[in-house]
Design a protein around this motif. Structure first.
Motif, mmCIF file in Angstrom:
data_model
loop_
_atom_site.group_PDB
_atom_site.id
_atom_site.type_symbol
_atom_site.label_atom_id
_atom_site.label_comp_id
_atom_site.label_asym_id
_atom_site.label_seq_id
_atom_site.Cartn_x
_atom_site.Cartn_y
_atom_site.Cartn_z
ATOM 1 N N UNK A 105 0.831 -1.205 0.000
ATOM 2 C CA UNK A 105 0.000 0.000 0.000
ATOM 3 C C UNK A 105 0.866 1.255 0.000
ATOM 4 N N UNK A 106 1.935 1.245 0.798
ATOM 5 C CA UNK A 106 2.821 2.407 0.861
ATOM 6 C C UNK A 106 3.527 2.617 -0.472
ATOM 7 N N UNK A 151 -0.168 -8.507 -8.871
ATOM 8 C CA UNK A 151 -1.045 -8.365 -10.036
ATOM 9 C C UNK A 151 -1.969 -7.155 -9.881
ATOM 10 N N UNK A 152 -1.590 -6.238 -8.983
ATOM 11 C CA UNK A 152 -2.361 -5.004 -8.769
ATOM 12 C C UNK A 152 -3.810 -5.279 -8.398
ATOM 13 N N UNK A 153 -4.008 -6.326 -7.608
ATOM 14 C CA UNK A 153 -5.352 -6.649 -7.135
ATOM 15 C C UNK A 153 -5.596 -6.005 -5.778
ATOM 16 N N UNK A 154 -6.855 -5.883 -5.423
ATOM 17 C CA UNK A 154 -7.243 -5.366 -4.119
ATOM 18 C C UNK A 154 -7.438 -6.546 -3.179
ATOM 19 N N UNK A 155 -6.759 -6.579 -2.024
ATOM 20 C CA UNK A 155 -6.971 -7.681 -1.076
ATOM 21 C C UNK A 155 -8.443 -7.789 -0.714
ATOM 22 N N UNK A 156 -8.915 -9.011 -0.596
ATOM 23 C CA UNK A 156 -10.342 -9.221 -0.353
ATOM 24 C C UNK A 156 -10.669 -9.189 1.129
ATOM 25 N N UNK A 157 -11.837 -8.657 1.459
ATOM 26 C CA UNK A 157 -12.346 -8.696 2.824
ATOM 27 C C UNK A 157 -11.729 -7.643 3.707
ATOM 28 N N UNK A 158 -11.772 -7.921 5.031
ATOM 29 C CA UNK A 158 -11.299 -6.943 6.006
ATOM 30 C C UNK A 158 -9.860 -7.182 6.412
ATOM 31 N N UNK A 159 -9.138 -7.969 5.615
ATOM 32 C CA UNK A 159 -7.705 -8.185 5.800
ATOM 33 C C UNK A 159 -7.385 -8.959 7.077
ATOM 34 N N UNK A 160 -8.355 -9.647 7.642
ATOM 35 C CA UNK A 160 -8.117 -10.457 8.826
ATOM 36 C C UNK A 160 -8.022 -11.923 8.437
ATOM 37 N N UNK A 161 -7.309 -12.676 9.239
ATOM 38 C CA UNK A 161 -7.177 -14.096 8.983
ATOM 39 C C UNK A 161 -8.529 -14.779 9.164
ATOM 40 N N UNK A 162 -8.795 -15.745 8.312
ATOM 41 C CA UNK A 162 -10.051 -16.462 8.417
ATOM 42 C C UNK A 162 -10.533 -16.901 7.055
ATOM 43 N N UNK A 164 -12.098 -17.052 3.517
ATOM 44 C CA UNK A 164 -12.205 -16.004 2.507
ATOM 45 C C UNK A 164 -13.123 -16.394 1.360
ATOM 46 N N UNK A 165 -13.764 -17.557 1.462
ATOM 47 C CA UNK A 165 -14.680 -17.973 0.411
ATOM 48 C C UNK A 165 -14.000 -18.250 -0.909
ATOM 49 N N UNK A 166 -12.715 -18.565 -0.877
ATOM 50 C CA UNK A 166 -11.988 -18.840 -2.107
ATOM 51 C C UNK A 166 -11.502 -17.604 -2.824
ATOM 52 N N UNK A 167 -11.602 -16.442 -2.180
ATOM 53 C CA UNK A 167 -11.194 -15.179 -2.810
ATOM 54 C C UNK A 167 -10.079 -14.541 -1.982
ATOM 55 N N UNK A 168 -8.935 -14.327 -2.606
ATOM 56 C CA UNK A 168 -7.833 -13.635 -1.931
ATOM 57 C C UNK A 168 -7.684 -12.199 -2.410
ATOM 58 N N UNK A 169 -8.155 -11.924 -3.609
ATOM 59 C CA UNK A 169 -8.064 -10.572 -4.141
ATOM 60 C C UNK A 169 -9.035 -10.367 -5.283
ATOM 61 N N UNK A 170 -9.219 -9.112 -5.651
ATOM 62 C CA UNK A 170 -10.118 -8.757 -6.743
ATOM 63 C C UNK A 170 -9.422 -7.784 -7.685
ATOM 64 N N UNK A 171 -9.589 -8.012 -8.967
ATOM 65 C CA UNK A 171 -9.111 -7.074 -9.982
ATOM 66 C C UNK A 171 -10.337 -6.542 -10.715
ATOM 67 N N UNK A 182 -15.231 -7.677 -12.725
ATOM 68 C CA UNK A 182 -14.203 -8.104 -11.780
ATOM 69 C C UNK A 182 -13.644 -9.473 -12.126
ATOM 70 N N UNK A 183 -12.416 -9.683 -11.673
ATOM 71 C CA UNK A 183 -11.754 -10.980 -11.766
ATOM 72 C C UNK A 183 -11.399 -11.424 -10.354
#
Length: 286
Positions: A105-106, A151-162, A164-171, A182-183
């Motif tokens: 992010x930085x 891959x310039x994706x947005x991390x999925x969810x609230x960034x907490x461990x747990x 994720x429904x098979x989704x780690x990121x979204x493009x 979306x991908x």
């Protein structure tokens, strides 16, 4: 003093020295600052990081406690407001954070604010497949966040461990330059991967009504995995066709390969305001 307008005559007939506000030293800065407001969700400066501080606040702190060329250290730099202020005010700086999510992010924040050529030395992130494997073994969640950033994706969810429904990121992308689609990004850092994982991604893409799926793997994909991905067919647009399910290894990402997809929608990313880059130097991000 008379010619300078610093002497005035009162009605009593006595002369008086005239003082101008811009010549006064003013009131010393107090320890209670009420003129800088906390960031709200709708402000342009807001990047989505939960503990983000106003840039004006950190600029005041850096200005008050250092001079140009001094070194500013932020050992818990979060979304990088302190290092942003230090860079803007021509300080040397070192930023440290434990999460790869914060580091990525930085990096994006500084590129947006100071241009893609801003000189930053980043340490502690994988530089090759061996480093990526070590990160995956040490902390799979940090590996996922790091891989998603490649891959310039947005991390999925609230960034907490747990779960994720098979989704780690979204493009997000615009196949026609208008509507945003979306991908789904799925990341696997284990030594053993199999065709079931690709089938799961296909099911997730269908469930989420996504147009594409990107499978990032540390290990080399098997033949059945490649065949299963190909069986998903193509995502067709008026500007071209793209494999609906794509498998990319970490090694390929290091080599510069990226997902084949339409124009990525930049409007979904919060961007830092562009700053003057005339006095920038190389800094360190750990």
């Amino acid at each position: 003093m008379w010619d300078a307008g610093q002497i005035i005559h009162r009605s009593t007939g006595f002369p008086q020295f005239k003082r101008y506000l811009d010549e006064q030293s003013g009131v010393p800065l107090q320890d209670l600052w009420l003129d800088i407001n906390p960031l709200t969700g709708g402000e342009r400066e807001r990047l989505g990081y939960p503990t983000q501080k106003p840039l004006a606040l950190l600029e005041r702190i850096v200005n008050a406690s250092s001079n140009e060329g001094d070194v500013v250290l932020d050992p818990f730099c979060g979304c990088g407001t302190t290092v942003h202020a230090a860079q803007k005010l021509n300080r040397e700086w070192i930023g440290i954070d434990v999460t790869h999510l914060a580091i990525s992010l930085i990096q994006k924040r500084l590129r947006d604010a100071f241009g893609p050529s801003v000189a930053i030395e980043v340490n502690g992130v994988p530089k090759d497949a061996g480093g990526a494997a070590a990160l995956a073994e040490a902390d799979k969640y940090q590996f996922q966040w790091w891989a998603v950033s490649l891959v310039d994706a947005i991390p999925f969810g609230d960034k907490k461990k747990g779960a994720d429904g098979g989704i780690d990121g979204l493009i997000y992308f615009k196949p026609d330059g208008k509507a945003t689609e979306k991908a789904i990004v799925s990341v696997k850092g284990g030594k053993n991967v199999g065709v079931t994982m690709v089938k799961d991604l296909i099911a997730t893409v269908e469930r989420e009504k996504a147009k594409m799926g990107i499978f990032i793997t540390l290990a080399a994909p098997t033949g059945p995995m490649i065949k299963e991905a190909a069986s998903a067919g193509l995502y067709k647009t008026e500007y071209g066709s793209y494999p609906k399910i794509q498998i990319l290894t970490v090694e390929q990402l290091f080599e510069g390969k990226r997902p084949e997809m339409p124009w990525i929608d930049p409007s979904v990313f919060r961007k830092a305001k562009r700053e003057d880059t005339s006095k920038q130097k190389q800094q360190k991000l750990l």
